[in-house]
Scaffold this motif. Structure first.
Motif, PDB file in Angstrom:
ATOM      1  N   ALA A   1       5.110 -15.808  -8.719  1.00 27.64           N
ATOM      2  CA  ALA A   1       3.750 -15.677  -8.164  1.00 27.64           C
ATOM      3  C   ALA A   1       3.792 -15.090  -6.752  1.00 27.64           C
ATOM      4  CB  ALA A   1       3.068 -17.043  -8.163  1.00 27.64           C
ATOM      5  N   LEU A   2       4.707 -15.640  -5.909  1.00 34.17           N
ATOM      6  CA  LEU A   2       4.786 -15.160  -4.503  1.00 34.17           C
ATOM      7  C   LEU A   2       5.237 -13.702  -4.438  1.00 34.17           C
ATOM      8  CD1 LEU A   2       6.329 -18.289  -2.695  1.00 34.17           C
ATOM      9  CD2 LEU A   2       4.036 -17.340  -2.388  1.00 34.17           C
ATOM     10  N   THR A   3       6.272 -13.392  -5.233  1.00 30.34           N
ATOM     11  CA  THR A   3       6.754 -11.992  -5.216  1.00 30.34           C
ATOM     12  C   THR A   3       5.657 -11.069  -5.738  1.00 30.34           C
ATOM     13  OG1 THR A   3       8.862 -12.944  -5.858  1.00 30.34           O
ATOM     14  CG2 THR A   3       8.766 -10.558  -5.762  1.00 30.34           C
ATOM     15  N   GLY A   4       4.928 -11.512  -6.767  1.00 30.23           N
ATOM     16  CA  GLY A   4       3.813 -10.716  -7.309  1.00 30.23           C
ATOM     17  C   GLY A   4       2.784 -10.427  -6.224  1.00 30.23           C
ATOM     18  N   ILE A   5       2.464 -11.493  -5.438  1.00 30.31           N
ATOM     19  CA  ILE A   5       1.469 -11.298  -4.355  1.00 30.31           C
ATOM     20  C   ILE A   5       1.987 -10.268  -3.338  1.00 30.31           C
ATOM     21  CG2 ILE A   5       0.361 -12.466  -2.382  1.00 30.31           C
ATOM     22  CD1 ILE A   5       0.195 -14.988  -4.205  1.00 30.31           C
ATOM     23  N   ILE A   6       3.300 -10.366  -3.028  1.00 34.70           N
ATOM     24  CA  ILE A   6       3.875  -9.411  -2.042  1.00 34.70           C
ATOM     25  C   ILE A   6       3.777  -7.984  -2.583  1.00 34.70           C
ATOM     26  CG2 ILE A   6       6.030  -8.679  -0.905  1.00 34.70           C
ATOM     27  CD1 ILE A   6       6.772 -11.680  -0.757  1.00 34.70           C
ATOM     28  N   VAL A   7       4.122  -7.794  -3.872  1.00 33.91           N
ATOM     29  CA  VAL A   7       4.089  -6.444  -4.466  1.00 33.91           C
ATOM     30  C   VAL A   7       2.660  -5.897  -4.441  1.00 33.91           C
ATOM     31  CG1 VAL A   7       4.385  -5.139  -6.612  1.00 33.91           C
ATOM     32  CG2 VAL A   7       6.110  -6.801  -5.926  1.00 33.91           C
ATOM     33  N   VAL A   8       1.702  -6.732  -4.929  1.00 36.39           N
ATOM     34  CA  VAL A   8       0.305  -6.275  -4.980  1.00 36.39           C
ATOM     35  C   VAL A   8      -0.185  -5.941  -3.563  1.00 36.39           C
ATOM     36  CG1 VAL A   8      -2.064  -7.008  -5.501  1.00 36.39           C
ATOM     37  CG2 VAL A   8      -0.222  -7.483  -7.127  1.00 36.39           C
ATOM     38  N   SER A   9       0.131  -6.850  -2.589  1.00 41.68           N
ATOM     39  CA  SER A   9      -0.319  -6.589  -1.208  1.00 41.68           C
ATOM     40  C   SER A   9       0.272  -5.296  -0.675  1.00 41.68           C
ATOM     41  CB  SER A   9       0.096  -7.735  -0.277  1.00 41.68           C
ATOM     42  OG  SER A   9      -0.290  -8.948  -0.821  1.00 41.68           O
ATOM     43  N   ALA A  10       1.554  -5.061  -0.988  1.00 39.52           N
ATOM     44  CA  ALA A  10       2.205  -3.837  -0.493  1.00 39.52           C
ATOM     45  C   ALA A  10       1.495  -2.609  -1.050  1.00 39.52           C
ATOM     46  CB  ALA A  10       3.678  -3.826  -0.905  1.00 39.52           C
ATOM     47  N   PHE A  11       1.163  -2.636  -2.352  1.00 38.22           N
ATOM     48  CA  PHE A  11       0.495  -1.466  -2.945  1.00 38.22           C
ATOM     49  C   PHE A  11      -0.920  -1.283  -2.389  1.00 38.22           C
ATOM     50  CE2 PHE A  11       3.877  -1.556  -6.194  1.00 38.22           C
ATOM     51  CZ  PHE A  11       4.216  -0.209  -6.156  1.00 38.22           C
ATOM     52  N   ILE A  12      -1.645  -2.450  -2.227  1.00 40.34           N
ATOM     53  CA  ILE A  12      -3.012  -2.343  -1.679  1.00 40.34           C
ATOM     54  C   ILE A  12      -2.945  -1.805  -0.239  1.00 40.34           C
ATOM     55  CG2 ILE A  12      -5.067  -3.635  -0.938  1.00 40.34           C
ATOM     56  CD1 ILE A  12      -4.657  -5.465  -3.349  1.00 40.34           C
ATOM     57  N   GLY A  13      -2.012  -2.385   0.549  1.00 39.75           N
ATOM     58  CA  GLY A  13      -1.853  -1.970   1.946  1.00 39.75           C
ATOM     59  C   GLY A  13      -1.540  -0.471   2.025  1.00 39.75           C
ATOM     60  N   LYS A  14      -0.624  -0.053   1.177  1.00 42.46           N
ATOM     61  CA  LYS A  14      -0.227   1.375   1.159  1.00 42.46           C
ATOM     62  C   LYS A  14      -1.414   2.262   0.809  1.00 42.46           C
ATOM     63  CE  LYS A  14       0.443   4.020  -1.835  1.00 42.46           C
ATOM     64  NZ  LYS A  14       0.527   4.583  -3.138  1.00 42.46           N
ATOM     65  N   SER A  15      -2.172   1.815  -0.215  1.00 44.39           N
ATOM     66  CA  SER A  15      -3.309   2.649  -0.659  1.00 44.39           C
ATOM     67  C   SER A  15      -4.353   2.751   0.450  1.00 44.39           C
ATOM     68  CB  SER A  15      -3.958   2.057  -1.909  1.00 44.39           C
ATOM     69  OG  SER A  15      -3.003   2.028  -2.932  1.00 44.39           O
ATOM     70  N   LEU A  16      -4.664   1.604   1.087  1.00 48.44           N
ATOM     71  CA  LEU A  16      -5.678   1.635   2.145  1.00 48.44           C
ATOM     72  C   LEU A  16      -5.223   2.506   3.314  1.00 48.44           C
ATOM     73  CD1 LEU A  16      -6.962  -2.074   2.218  1.00 48.44           C
ATOM     74  CD2 LEU A  16      -8.075  -0.055   1.244  1.00 48.44           C
ATOM     75  N   PHE A  17      -3.935   2.331   3.704  1.00 49.32           N
ATOM     76  CA  PHE A  17      -3.426   3.128   4.824  1.00 49.32           C
ATOM     77  C   PHE A  17      -3.447   4.613   4.456  1.00 49.32           C
ATOM     78  CE2 PHE A  17      -0.204   5.310   7.296  1.00 49.32           C
ATOM     79  CZ  PHE A  17      -0.487   4.848   8.572  1.00 49.32           C
ATOM     80  N   THR A  18      -3.054   4.922   3.198  1.00 55.61           N
ATOM     81  CA  THR A  18      -3.005   6.330   2.772  1.00 55.61           C
ATOM     82  C   THR A  18      -4.405   6.945   2.811  1.00 55.61           C
ATOM     83  OG1 THR A  18      -1.190   5.770   1.320  1.00 55.61           O
ATOM     84  CG2 THR A  18      -2.222   7.898   0.935  1.00 55.61           C
ATOM     85  N   ILE A  19      -5.417   6.180   2.326  1.00 55.53           N
ATOM     86  CA  ILE A  19      -6.789   6.724   2.336  1.00 55.53           C
ATOM     87  C   ILE A  19      -7.206   7.028   3.788  1.00 55.53           C
ATOM     88  CG2 ILE A  19      -9.235   6.168   1.912  1.00 55.53           C
ATOM     89  CD1 ILE A  19      -8.236   4.463  -0.500  1.00 55.53           C
ATOM     90  N   GLY A  20      -6.984   6.035   4.655  1.00 60.44           N
ATOM     91  CA  GLY A  20      -7.357   6.209   6.062  1.00 60.44           C
ATOM     92  C   GLY A  20      -6.607   7.356   6.705  1.00 60.44           C
ATOM     93  N   PHE A  21      -5.307   7.444   6.415  1.00 57.48           N
ATOM     94  CA  PHE A  21      -4.469   8.484   7.021  1.00 57.48           C
ATOM     95  C   PHE A  21      -4.878   9.878   6.533  1.00 57.48           C
ATOM     96  CE2 PHE A  21      -0.441  10.991   6.612  1.00 57.48           C
ATOM     97  CZ  PHE A  21      -0.306  11.263   7.959  1.00 57.48           C
TER      98      PHE A  21
END
Ligand code: ATP
Length: 594
Positions: free
Chosen positions: A75-95
């Motif tokens: 569960a914890l690793t899943g949350i880290i993976v999902v957060s990493a992808f969401i974070g990356k996507s948001l940063f990429t859109i903004g960038f």
């Protein structure tokens, strides 16, 4: 190509270095976030596939997350993976938003500055330019150079960084997978762009050429509407336009195909590789190892594929912009080497006195015959001087030299003993010119008289006075909104004579010290011409007047008439004196009486 791209920054009027550095740093962050997501999937796969938590990477993870419970770890690793992808996507859109704003700002600045440079170029160079090429450079080439080559280049950089980091991470996690993936994807990633390079450059040039063909076939027909109608050649212009549009459509279709192909080829390569790897792994390794390796390969490939596709697409976009980059570079190199009008020094010299043309010769082309040969004449202050002579004898060229538009090849022009070249700007500010063909701006009457001045700077009283001098009272009275009446597209509401009188009003608005009329009354009917001639005669003594005329009735009262032939002034004198002196002039006078 890189130096050509660097040249594009010449047209941008804000510092780009810091922003470019930020764009590179941003690209690196996007890549880091991307691989973090991929790397974080690895322990998740190991956990799901039942690998031991007692030793190896999962033991370190359990220690970091503070639990040895498999379900909790998943569960914890899943949350880290999902957060990493969401974070990356948001940063990429903004960038990407920031990046496209930066490139848009560059293009905007470059377009505005290029138009400024065209308007700042020396007149002889401007005369040689084709309007269609200026239009292509300001629109198509700009989009190709900035939006395609620079923006595409930044995307390519991001993708290349992601691919490199992804391969490094795959190599660390599973060297076997890396050994298989690098040659396969590397070969495909290299081969496809290499094969499409020439094709895309060719397509890019074809689009630029098609754009010019469309311009050449639409603009002349629309500008010379009456000739087009009377010659019944509308269909032929449409046919040529169709050829241009078809050429462009065909090239764009090919461009679309060449851009689409890599993605599809890559997908085929991926499916074939994953199937072959699965067969190999499950037949030679134990199941847990095979699942983990396949998992890494799949996740890496799932992330690598779009990155490689995107890199190839970006490379194609960069290449599609080649024609624009090269065309703009040619212009930039030219502009780097010229002295600009706006950069000319000016000390607001007040020119007064006689204008003297001393030993002036002129050649348009160094290899061609001189158009003017050693001309020395005087234009006394506040007198009216006229140039007459056969067509092509050099009258307009001499006038352009007096206006300071063309620099003499030899000799000089002075006013009150000061060379006009010493302060060209001040000299030209004291001139008014009425050309053969008067351009009507889109706008109202007063904006047309004050040509180019901002609305708030226009002096209405001066506009009305200039219009009255040019015998345009009747027109103003007939317009429902007077001087604020819109004149329509290209002055379609004005007669030929009214256009010419608008040109005279425009020149008089500036209260010039020297007024040049270059065939200015040629389009007027006899009555209007007579009235305008009277107006011009009324100005005599108030300013120096230079006239170029074919119709001799307008220059009868000129103080001096210079008769030109083959680039030389062959005779001079008053109307009567010249009739005596020059048989050709006498003949023209006789013909005029018919
Ligand atoms: N931009 C140019 N490049 C090369 N040659 C030119 C250019 N403009 C004019 N000429 C040539 O220079 C010569 C003089 O032309 P110019 O227009 O000064 O004569 P003009 O007496 O004013 O003629 P017109 O009465 O027909 O207007 C002509 O032989 C013309 O072909």
């Amino acid at each position: 190509m890189l130096s050509n791209i660097r040249n594009l920054f010449y047209l941008v009027d804000f510092p780009v270095k810091t922003k470019l550095a930020l764009a590179v740093i941003g690209a690196f962050i996007v890549s880091l976030l991307e691989i973090f997501g991929v790397a974080a999937t690895y322990p998740l796969i190991l956990l799901v596939s039942g690998q031991s938590i007692e030793s190896g990477p999962l033991a370190t993870l359990a220690q970091l997350l503070g639990t040895t419970d498999r379900q909790r770890l998943i569960a914890l690793t899943g949350i880290i993976v999902v957060s990493a992808f969401i974070g990356k996507s948001l940063f990429t859109i903004g960038f990407r938003w920031w990046q496209s704003g930066f490139v848009n700002k560059m293009e905007l600045s470059a377009r505005v500055n290029l138009l400024g440079l065209y308007l700042d170029s020396p007149y002889p160079d401007h005369k040689k330019r084709e309007l269609s090429k200026i239009h292509t450079n300001l629109v198509t080439s700009m989009a190709q150079a900035y939006r395609m080559s620079i923006f595409g280049g930044l995307s390519l950089l991001t993708n290349l960084m992601t691919i490199t980091l992804m391969l490094i991470i795959v190599f660390i996690l599973s060297p076997q997978v890396a050994i298989i993936a690098v040659p396969i994807f590397g070969a495909v990633g290299y081969a496809i762009p290499a094969l499409s390079k020439r094709q895309l450059e060719k397509i890019s040039h074809q689009i630029t050429k098609a754009d010019q063909i469309s311009w050449f076939s639409s603009m002349p027909a629309l500008s010379a509407f009456r000739e087009m109608r009377l010659f019944s050649v509308g269909d032929q212009f449409v046919e040529k336009y169709k050829r241009g549009v078809e050429m462009s459509a065909k090239a764009q279709r090919q461009q679309g195909l060449v851009n689409e192909l890599p993605k599809n080829i890559m997908e085929i390569v991926f499916i074939v590789s994953i199937a072959s790897l699965a067969v190999f792994m499950f037949s030679t390794r134990d199941q847990a190892e095979a699942i983990a390796t396949m998992g890494v390969f799949s996740v890496a490939a799932v992330r690598l594929m779009p990155a490689i596709n995107s890199a190839m697409a970006s490379l194609n976009v960069v290449r599609s912009g080649t024609a624009g980059v090269l065309l703009l570079n040619r212009e930039i190199e030219y502009f780097k080497g010229i002295s600009r009008y706006s950069a000319l020094p000016s000390s607001n010299t007040v020119f007064t006195g006689d204008v003297d043309v001393q030993g002036v010769s002129f050649q348009y082309d160094p290899a061609a015959e001189p158009v003017l040969k050693n001309i020395s004449i005087s234009i006394p202050a506040n007198k009216t001087v006229a140039f007459v002579g056969s067509s092509g004898s050099g009258k307009s060229t001499l006038v352009d030299i007096i206006l300071g538009m063309l620099p003499p090849t030899q000799g000089s022009v002075t006013c009150g003993g000061i060379p006009i070249s010493a302060d060209l700007k001040a000299w030209q500010q004291q001139l008014g010119v009425v050309p053969q063909s008067v351009y009507v701006l889109p706008g109202n009457l007063k904006e047309n008289v004050a040509f180019g001045l901002p609305e708030t700077d226009i002096d209405d009283a001066q506009v009305i006075s200039a219009l009255a001098h040019a015998e345009l009272n009747e027109l103003v009275d007939s317009l429902p909104n007077g001087i604020t009446e819109d004149l329509g597209q290209d002055g379609g509401r004005l007669s030929g004579g009214q256009r010419q009188r608008l040109g005279i009003a425009r020149a008089l608005y500036r209260t010039p010290k020297l007024l040049v009329l270059d065939e200015a009354t040629s389009a007027l009917d006899n009555k209007t011409e007579h009235k305008i001639t009277q107006t011009i005669e009324g100005l005599a003594g108030e300013m120096t007047i230079v006239m170029v005329a074919h119709r001799l009735s307008t220059i009868k009262k000129a103080d001096i008439i210079y008769y030109m032939k083959n680039g030389e002034v062959v005779n001079q004198g008053s109307f009567e004196e010249l009739s005596e002196l020059n048989p050709e002039f006498k003949e023209l006078v006789e013909l005029g009486k018919l």
